[in-house]
Design a protein around this motif. Structure first.
Motif, short mmCIF file in Angstrom:
data_model
loop_
_atom_site.label_atom_id
_atom_site.label_comp_id
_atom_site.label_asym_id
_atom_site.label_seq_id
_atom_site.Cartn_x
_atom_site.Cartn_y
_atom_site.Cartn_z
N GLY A 133 13.36 6.77 8.50
CA GLY A 133 13.21 5.45 7.91
C GLY A 133 13.14 5.55 6.40
N GLN A 134 13.03 4.41 5.75
CA GLN A 134 13.09 4.35 4.29
C GLN A 134 11.78 4.69 3.61
N GLY A 135 10.69 4.75 4.32
CA GLY A 135 9.40 5.08 3.71
C GLY A 135 8.62 3.85 3.33
N THR A 136 7.31 3.94 3.45
CA THR A 136 6.41 2.86 3.04
C THR A 136 5.24 3.47 2.29
N GLN A 137 4.89 2.87 1.15
CA GLN A 137 3.87 3.43 0.27
C GLN A 137 2.47 3.09 0.79
N VAL A 138 1.63 4.12 0.85
CA VAL A 138 0.22 3.94 1.16
C VAL A 138 -0.58 4.47 -0.02
N GLN A 160 -8.98 0.54 -0.05
CA GLN A 160 -10.06 1.36 -0.58
C GLN A 160 -10.38 2.51 0.37
N ALA A 161 -10.93 3.55 -0.19
CA ALA A 161 -11.35 4.69 0.62
C ALA A 161 -12.30 4.22 1.73
N GLY A 162 -12.08 4.75 2.93
CA GLY A 162 -12.86 4.33 4.07
C GLY A 162 -12.24 3.21 4.87
N GLY A 163 -11.22 2.60 4.31
CA GLY A 163 -10.56 1.49 4.97
C GLY A 163 -9.51 1.95 5.96
N SER A 164 -8.77 0.96 6.48
CA SER A 164 -7.77 1.22 7.51
C SER A 164 -6.46 0.54 7.18
N LEU A 165 -5.38 1.14 7.67
CA LEU A 165 -4.05 0.54 7.61
C LEU A 165 -3.33 0.89 8.91
N ARG A 166 -2.39 0.04 9.28
CA ARG A 166 -1.58 0.31 10.47
C ARG A 166 -0.11 0.26 10.06
N LEU A 167 0.55 1.39 10.18
CA LEU A 167 1.98 1.46 9.91
C LEU A 167 2.74 1.23 11.20
N SER A 205 7.11 -0.22 8.08
CA SER A 205 6.39 -1.29 7.39
C SER A 205 4.90 -1.07 7.53
N GLY A 206 4.12 -1.83 6.76
CA GLY A 206 2.68 -1.81 6.92
C GLY A 206 1.91 -1.09 5.84
N THR A 229 -2.99 9.21 0.09
CA THR A 229 -2.00 8.48 -0.70
C THR A 229 -0.66 9.20 -0.69
N ALA A 230 0.39 8.48 -0.30
CA ALA A 230 1.72 9.08 -0.20
C ALA A 230 2.70 8.01 0.27
N VAL A 231 3.97 8.36 0.25
CA VAL A 231 4.98 7.57 0.93
C VAL A 231 5.08 8.11 2.35
N TYR A 232 4.96 7.22 3.32
CA TYR A 232 4.98 7.61 4.73
C TYR A 232 6.34 7.27 5.33
N TYR A 233 6.88 8.23 6.07
CA TYR A 233 8.20 8.11 6.69
C TYR A 233 8.09 8.25 8.20
N CYS A 234 8.73 7.35 8.92
CA CYS A 234 8.87 7.57 10.35
C CYS A 234 10.20 8.27 10.60
#
Length: 125
Positions: free
Chosen positions: A116-121, A12-19, A6-7, A90-95
């Protein structure tokens, strides 16, 4: 092992995300964990990995210094903190759960037995 990622989201470019990836089933503290990503039309690629205890980590050169993998064995979670994001992230991220307790230098998908099922970033420029 069942994994639920999840997550993801749009940033925007330069920003942050936490998966985050929640695990259930096999004893979480006995195996390493990893994150991979896949952009449409491209092969899935290694992003980061962490050993069973969290004492050893490994990163792809493209994310080193920007991404941080961590784990909480009590909560059965592995996290990927992504800072200074770029459009090319940018991609689908998988754990994924490793077949091994240690981080392996090969960074091969075949080392990971559960996904895992993947989450889009999506990172906009």
């Amino acid at each position: 092992v069942q994994l639920q990622a999840s997550g993801g989201g749009l940033v925007q470019a330069g920003g942050s995300l936490r998966l985050s990836c929640a695990a259930s089933g096999r004893t979480f503290s006995s195996y390493g964990m990893g994150w991979f990503r896949q952009d449409p039309g491209k092969e899935r690629e290694f992003v980061a990995a962490i050993n069973w205890s969290g004492s050893t980590t490994d990163y792809a050169d493209s994310v080193k210094g920007r991404f941080t993998i961590s784990r909480d064995n009590a909560k059965k979670r592995v996290n990927l903190q992504m800072d200074s994001l770029k459009p090319e992230d940018t991609a689908v991220y998988y754990c994924a759960a490793s077949r091994y307790s240690a981080v392996r230098s090969e960074r091969s998908e075949s080392d990971f037995g559960s996904w895992g099922q993947g989450t889009q970033v999506t990172v906009s420029s």
